[in-house]
Design a protein around this motif. Structure first.
Motif, PDB file in Angstrom:
ATOM      1  N   ALA A  84       1.141   4.481  -2.827  1.00 29.07           N
ATOM      2  CA  ALA A  84       1.032   5.796  -2.627  1.00 29.07           C
ATOM      3  C   ALA A  84       2.428   6.458  -2.967  1.00 29.07           C
ATOM      4  O   ALA A  84       2.279   7.335  -3.822  1.00 29.07           O
ATOM      5  CB  ALA A  84       0.997   5.956  -1.122  1.00 29.07           C
ATOM      6  N   ASP A  85       3.394   5.751  -3.037  1.00 28.55           N
ATOM      7  CA  ASP A  85       4.807   6.394  -3.906  1.00 28.55           C
ATOM      8  C   ASP A  85       4.495   6.385  -5.228  1.00 28.55           C
ATOM      9  O   ASP A  85       5.043   7.318  -5.872  1.00 28.55           O
ATOM     10  CB  ASP A  85       6.099   5.434  -3.273  1.00 28.55           C
ATOM     11  CG  ASP A  85       6.299   5.622  -1.784  1.00 28.55           C
ATOM     12  OD1 ASP A  85       5.971   6.771  -1.136  1.00 28.55           O
ATOM     13  OD2 ASP A  85       7.027   4.904  -1.232  1.00 28.55           O
TER      14      ASP A  85
ATOM     15  N   ASP B 217       0.898  -1.172   0.036  1.00 25.73           N
ATOM     16  CA  ASP B 217       0.081   0.030  -0.204  1.00 25.73           C
ATOM     17  C   ASP B 217       1.047   1.169   0.031  1.00 25.73           C
ATOM     18  O   ASP B 217       0.593   2.353  -0.680  1.00 25.73           O
ATOM     19  CB  ASP B 217      -1.046   0.102   1.086  1.00 25.73           C
ATOM     20  CG  ASP B 217      -1.955  -1.058   1.211  1.00 25.73           C
ATOM     21  OD1 ASP B 217      -2.153  -1.542  -0.030  1.00 25.73           O
ATOM     22  OD2 ASP B 217      -2.520  -1.372   2.145  1.00 25.73           O
ATOM     23  N   ASN B 218       2.007   1.248   0.756  1.00 27.43           N
ATOM     24  CA  ASN B 218       2.855   2.402   0.768  1.00 27.43           C
ATOM     25  C   ASN B 218       3.469   2.592  -0.786  1.00 27.43           C
ATOM     26  O   ASN B 218       3.505   3.765  -1.171  1.00 27.43           O
ATOM     27  CB  ASN B 218       3.987   2.003   1.758  1.00 27.43           C
ATOM     28  CG  ASN B 218       4.943   3.208   2.007  1.00 27.43           C
ATOM     29  OD1 ASN B 218       4.663   4.202   2.443  1.00 27.43           O
ATOM     30  ND2 ASN B 218       6.360   3.127   1.586  1.00 27.43           N
TER      31      ASN B 218
ATOM     32  N   GLN C 289       1.999   6.866  -6.944  1.00 25.01           N
ATOM     33  CA  GLN C 289       0.989   8.034  -6.984  1.00 25.01           C
ATOM     34  C   GLN C 289       1.858   9.313  -7.258  1.00 25.01           C
ATOM     35  O   GLN C 289       1.661  10.205  -8.076  1.00 25.01           O
ATOM     36  CB  GLN C 289      -0.117   8.041  -6.346  1.00 25.01           C
ATOM     37  CG  GLN C 289      -1.039   7.016  -6.186  1.00 25.01           C
ATOM     38  CD  GLN C 289      -2.152   6.797  -5.301  1.00 25.01           C
ATOM     39  OE1 GLN C 289      -1.966   7.217  -4.375  1.00 25.01           O
ATOM     40  NE2 GLN C 289      -3.183   5.981  -5.610  1.00 25.01           N
TER      41      GLN C 289
END
Length: 144
Positions: free
Chosen positions: A80-81, A76-77, A83
């Protein structure tokens, strides 16, 4: 080889000074933080600075030091990165994920989907596998 019959020069950098040094001198930049530990995801600030690079910039997406086996929270992290890379307007990402001594195909597919139109490159995780040639066939099937 590129059409002009010269090798492509890609440089891994992890700071603004490296970014400035590379301008007009390289064909592609792999943007990281912490190259001393094999490279981690660069900061948003460094990604934003790299947006104006004269060479295409691919950001490393690696949430931590250590193996390339990731928990769901780390995946999930990483999304986000990815994105953040898209928002910064960079050309691509460099990713890798394994389960034991194999590529983690499900995670790689998930990250590649999250990347959308970004170019995707598989990083050195493949070099650490017992059969990198077989893994390369999987990578080709994934569209890398």
């Amino acid at each position: 080889m590129p059409p002009n019959d010269r090798a492509t020069l890609e440089v891994c950098i992890d700071d603004i000074a490296g970014l400035k040094t590379c301008q007009g001198r390289v064909d592609r930049i792999e943007l990281c933080s912490a190259l001393g530990v094999g490279g981690l995801t660069p900061s948003v600030g460094l990604m934003n600075a790299a947006h104006h690079s004269t060479a295409p910039v691919h950001a490393m997406i690696r949430p931590r030091v250590g193996s390339f086996e990731y928990s769901q929270d780390e995946i999930d992290n990483a999304i986000a990165d990815i994105q953040a890379v898209q928002v910064a307007g960079l050309a691509g990402i460099v990713i890798g994920a394994t389960i034991g001594d194999q590529l983690d195909i499900a995670t790689l597919r998930h990250l590649k989907t999250a990347a959308g139109r970004l170019d995707c490159t598989l990083h050195r995780a493949i070099d650490l596998l017992p059969d990198p040639i077989a893994a390369m066939e999987q990578v080709i099937d994934l569209g890398f």
